[in-house]
Design a protein around this motif. Structure first.
Motif, mmCIF file in Angstrom:
data_model
loop_
_atom_site.group_PDB
_atom_site.id
_atom_site.type_symbol
_atom_site.label_atom_id
_atom_site.label_comp_id
_atom_site.label_asym_id
_atom_site.label_seq_id
_atom_site.Cartn_x
_atom_site.Cartn_y
_atom_site.Cartn_z
ATOM 1 N N TYR A 126 -7.303 94.814 -65.545
ATOM 2 C CA TYR A 126 -6.055 94.898 -64.786
ATOM 3 C C TYR A 126 -4.885 95.250 -65.695
ATOM 4 O O TYR A 126 -3.979 96.007 -65.300
ATOM 5 C CB TYR A 126 -5.784 93.576 -64.057
ATOM 6 C CG TYR A 126 -6.630 93.402 -62.825
ATOM 7 C CD1 TYR A 126 -6.198 93.870 -61.582
ATOM 8 C CD2 TYR A 126 -7.856 92.758 -62.886
ATOM 9 C CE1 TYR A 126 -6.970 93.712 -60.439
ATOM 10 C CE2 TYR A 126 -8.647 92.591 -61.749
ATOM 11 C CZ TYR A 126 -8.190 93.075 -60.526
ATOM 12 O OH TYR A 126 -8.974 92.927 -59.397
ATOM 13 N N ALA A 127 -4.889 94.725 -66.905
ATOM 14 C CA ALA A 127 -3.827 95.053 -67.861
ATOM 15 C C ALA A 127 -3.939 96.501 -68.325
ATOM 16 O O ALA A 127 -2.924 97.175 -68.540
ATOM 17 C CB ALA A 127 -3.887 94.104 -69.054
ATOM 18 N N VAL A 128 -5.167 96.978 -68.485
ATOM 19 C CA VAL A 128 -5.371 98.372 -68.881
ATOM 20 C C VAL A 128 -4.850 99.296 -67.795
ATOM 21 O O VAL A 128 -4.171 100.295 -68.075
ATOM 22 C CB VAL A 128 -6.866 98.645 -69.157
ATOM 23 C CG1 VAL A 128 -7.095 100.117 -69.481
ATOM 24 C CG2 VAL A 128 -7.363 97.770 -70.312
ATOM 25 N N TRP A 129 -5.129 98.951 -66.525
ATOM 26 C CA TRP A 129 -4.675 99.804 -65.415
ATOM 27 C C TRP A 129 -3.170 99.779 -65.267
ATOM 28 O O TRP A 129 -2.529 100.826 -65.127
ATOM 29 C CB TRP A 129 -5.342 99.360 -64.106
ATOM 30 C CG TRP A 129 -4.783 100.128 -62.945
ATOM 31 C CD1 TRP A 129 -5.103 101.406 -62.568
ATOM 32 C CD2 TRP A 129 -3.773 99.686 -62.036
ATOM 33 N NE1 TRP A 129 -4.354 101.780 -61.481
ATOM 34 C CE2 TRP A 129 -3.528 100.743 -61.141
ATOM 35 C CE3 TRP A 129 -3.044 98.492 -61.900
ATOM 36 C CZ2 TRP A 129 -2.594 100.655 -60.115
ATOM 37 C CZ3 TRP A 129 -2.110 98.402 -60.878
ATOM 38 C CH2 TRP A 129 -1.900 99.472 -60.000
ATOM 39 N N ASP A 130 -2.555 98.603 -65.297
ATOM 40 C CA ASP A 130 -1.115 98.602 -65.022
ATOM 41 C C ASP A 130 -0.305 99.096 -66.213
ATOM 42 O O ASP A 130 0.837 99.524 -66.073
ATOM 43 C CB ASP A 130 -0.633 97.253 -64.457
ATOM 44 C CG ASP A 130 -0.337 96.191 -65.489
ATOM 45 O OD1 ASP A 130 -0.648 96.359 -66.664
ATOM 46 O OD2 ASP A 130 0.249 95.156 -65.077
ATOM 47 N N LYS A 189 1.745 91.818 -60.837
ATOM 48 C CA LYS A 189 2.977 91.680 -60.060
ATOM 49 C C LYS A 189 4.192 91.746 -60.972
ATOM 50 O O LYS A 189 5.198 92.388 -60.643
ATOM 51 C CB LYS A 189 2.980 90.360 -59.283
ATOM 52 C CG LYS A 189 2.140 90.368 -58.036
ATOM 53 C CD LYS A 189 2.257 89.066 -57.257
ATOM 54 C CE LYS A 189 3.594 88.954 -56.584
ATOM 55 N NZ LYS A 189 3.651 87.807 -55.643
ATOM 56 N N HIS A 190 4.107 91.108 -62.117
ATOM 57 C CA HIS A 190 5.239 91.137 -63.044
ATOM 58 C C HIS A 190 5.495 92.560 -63.533
ATOM 59 O O HIS A 190 6.648 93.007 -63.612
ATOM 60 C CB HIS A 190 4.994 90.210 -64.233
ATOM 61 C CG HIS A 190 6.097 90.253 -65.235
ATOM 62 N ND1 HIS A 190 6.042 91.036 -66.373
ATOM 63 C CD2 HIS A 190 7.311 89.651 -65.258
ATOM 64 C CE1 HIS A 190 7.160 90.897 -67.051
ATOM 65 N NE2 HIS A 190 7.935 90.062 -66.402
ATOM 66 N N THR A 191 4.435 93.269 -63.864
ATOM 67 C CA THR A 191 4.596 94.651 -64.326
ATOM 68 C C THR A 191 5.274 95.497 -63.262
ATOM 69 O O THR A 191 6.177 96.293 -63.568
ATOM 70 C CB THR A 191 3.235 95.266 -64.685
ATOM 71 O OG1 THR A 191 2.638 94.514 -65.738
ATOM 72 C CG2 THR A 191 3.394 96.711 -65.143
ATOM 73 N N PHE A 192 4.886 95.318 -61.999
ATOM 74 C CA PHE A 192 5.490 96.124 -60.946
ATOM 75 C C PHE A 192 6.905 95.673 -60.602
ATOM 76 O O PHE A 192 7.703 96.461 -60.078
ATOM 77 C CB PHE A 192 4.575 96.178 -59.725
ATOM 78 C CG PHE A 192 3.549 97.269 -59.852
ATOM 79 C CD1 PHE A 192 3.768 98.521 -59.315
ATOM 80 C CD2 PHE A 192 2.387 97.058 -60.581
ATOM 81 C CE1 PHE A 192 2.847 99.548 -59.478
ATOM 82 C CE2 PHE A 192 1.453 98.073 -60.755
ATOM 83 C CZ PHE A 192 1.691 99.325 -60.201
ATOM 84 N N GLU A 193 7.234 94.439 -60.921
ATOM 85 C CA GLU A 193 8.630 94.019 -60.822
ATOM 86 C C GLU A 193 9.467 94.735 -61.875
ATOM 87 O O GLU A 193 10.599 95.164 -61.609
ATOM 88 C CB GLU A 193 8.738 92.501 -60.997
ATOM 89 C CG GLU A 193 8.258 91.707 -59.792
ATOM 90 C CD GLU A 193 8.115 90.223 -60.077
ATOM 91 O OE1 GLU A 193 8.470 89.802 -61.205
ATOM 92 O OE2 GLU A 193 7.639 89.493 -59.189
ATOM 93 N N VAL A 194 8.906 94.888 -63.084
ATOM 94 C CA VAL A 194 9.591 95.635 -64.142
ATOM 95 C C VAL A 194 9.762 97.087 -63.713
ATOM 96 O O VAL A 194 10.844 97.675 -63.862
ATOM 97 C CB VAL A 194 8.806 95.538 -65.469
ATOM 98 C CG1 VAL A 194 9.358 96.508 -66.511
ATOM 99 C CG2 VAL A 194 8.843 94.116 -66.011
ATOM 100 N N ILE A 195 8.702 97.678 -63.173
ATOM 101 C CA ILE A 195 8.776 99.065 -62.703
ATOM 102 C C ILE A 195 9.808 99.188 -61.582
ATOM 103 O O ILE A 195 10.638 100.112 -61.573
ATOM 104 C CB ILE A 195 7.392 99.547 -62.220
ATOM 105 C CG1 ILE A 195 6.432 99.689 -63.414
ATOM 106 C CG2 ILE A 195 7.505 100.863 -61.464
ATOM 107 C CD1 ILE A 195 4.988 99.943 -63.031
ATOM 108 N N GLY A 196 9.786 98.249 -60.644
ATOM 109 C CA GLY A 196 10.708 98.293 -59.511
ATOM 110 C C GLY A 196 12.159 98.102 -59.902
ATOM 111 O O GLY A 196 13.061 98.516 -59.170
#
Length: 265
Positions: free
Chosen positions: A43-47, A147-154
């Motif tokens: 999951y970390a590799v993908w995000d 979720k945290h990564t996509f919060e950063v992206i968002g």
């Protein structure tokens, strides 16, 4: 070195040490243990790839008609990283992204890649992050990490995304883990050779060349703005806390598997 980068390095060193010396690495003693680790780590590799592409979309022109966008230096830095991450080579010289290479490694090790595939398929088709986690039955620690990564992206702050990309991902795999995988590869290369190759490429490409490029990118984007550097520092610390959570989840599942094996024996 830029004083602001030195400050971030000093602030995050304690949590970096927690990650590098996390008990999950010592707990991995067999292929079965490694499978569980991979089922979280994927999951970390993908995000990581998603964060990378978000930066490329923001820092370069990816639409038609093309127009110059941002700094040419920053465009060069992100595009150079994308080339290596999205189209590296596998052990046979075939072009692969690092994520696809990781899936190959999971297949060889007989780790279960169906959850991450189900998650991606659901997320691409629905755009619903939480619903996709539920469909794939994603482990809670992995879901929290993504979720945290996509919060950063968002958040759409280039300097924050670049900092998380730079400080929150690179150089977090300790030498003892690499040595353990290398030893497993010597005894069962038919199960582990691709993952061993993945780690070697991670060290060679991500941990060296790309880390320098990413540092330069973060410097360009934060510039002389103290607010940007402060936001970058806070985001990196939060990202590293999520990495600890991810490793905690993997560790707990590995130890539960060991306990189950002992009780059966």
């Amino acid at each position: 070195m830029n004083p602001a980068i030195q400050q971030i390095n000093a602030k995050i060193e304690p949590i970096r040490q927690q990650i590098i010396h996390h008990p999950v690495y010592a707990a991995i003693e067999s292929i079965d243990d490694l499978k569980i680790f991979m089922q979280y780590h994927v999951y970390a590799v993908w995000d990581f790839m998603s964060l990378l592409k978000s930066l490329q979309n923001s820092l370069t022109c990816t639409s038609v008609p093309w127009v110059p966008k941002g700094s040419a230096d920053t465009r060069y830095l992100i595009n150079e990283i994308v080339v290596g991450e999205e189209s590296d080579v596998d052990p046979n010289g075939n072009r692969k992204s690092h994520f696809e290479l990781y899936l190959d490694a999971m297949q060889q090790a007989k780790a279960d890649a169906e959850p991450i595939k189900k998650f991606i398929d659901a997320f691409v088709s629905t755009g619903d992050l939480d619903g996709s986690f539920e469909i794939a039955q994603t482990p809670a620690a992995a879901a929290s990490f993504v979720k945290h990564t996509f919060e950063v992206i968002g958040g759409k702050k280039d300097h924050v995304q670049a900092a998380v990309f730079t400080f929150g991902r690179e150089d977090l795999i300790p030498n003892m883990f690499v040595a353990m995988v290398s030893d497993l590869n010597k005894s069962t290369p038919e199960n582990i050779s691709i993952f061993n190759y993945y780690l070697e490429r991670h060290i060679e490409v991500d941990g060296d060349h790309h880390s320098h490029l990413a540092l330069q990118m973060t410097e360009h984007l934060c510039g002389e703005n103290p607010t940007f550097w402060q936001e970058a520092e806070e985001a990196v610390i939060a990202s590293l806390q999520q990495r600890l959570t991810l490793w905690n989840g993997a560790y707990e599942d590995i130890m539960a598997q060991k306990d189950e094996f002992v009780s059966v024996v």
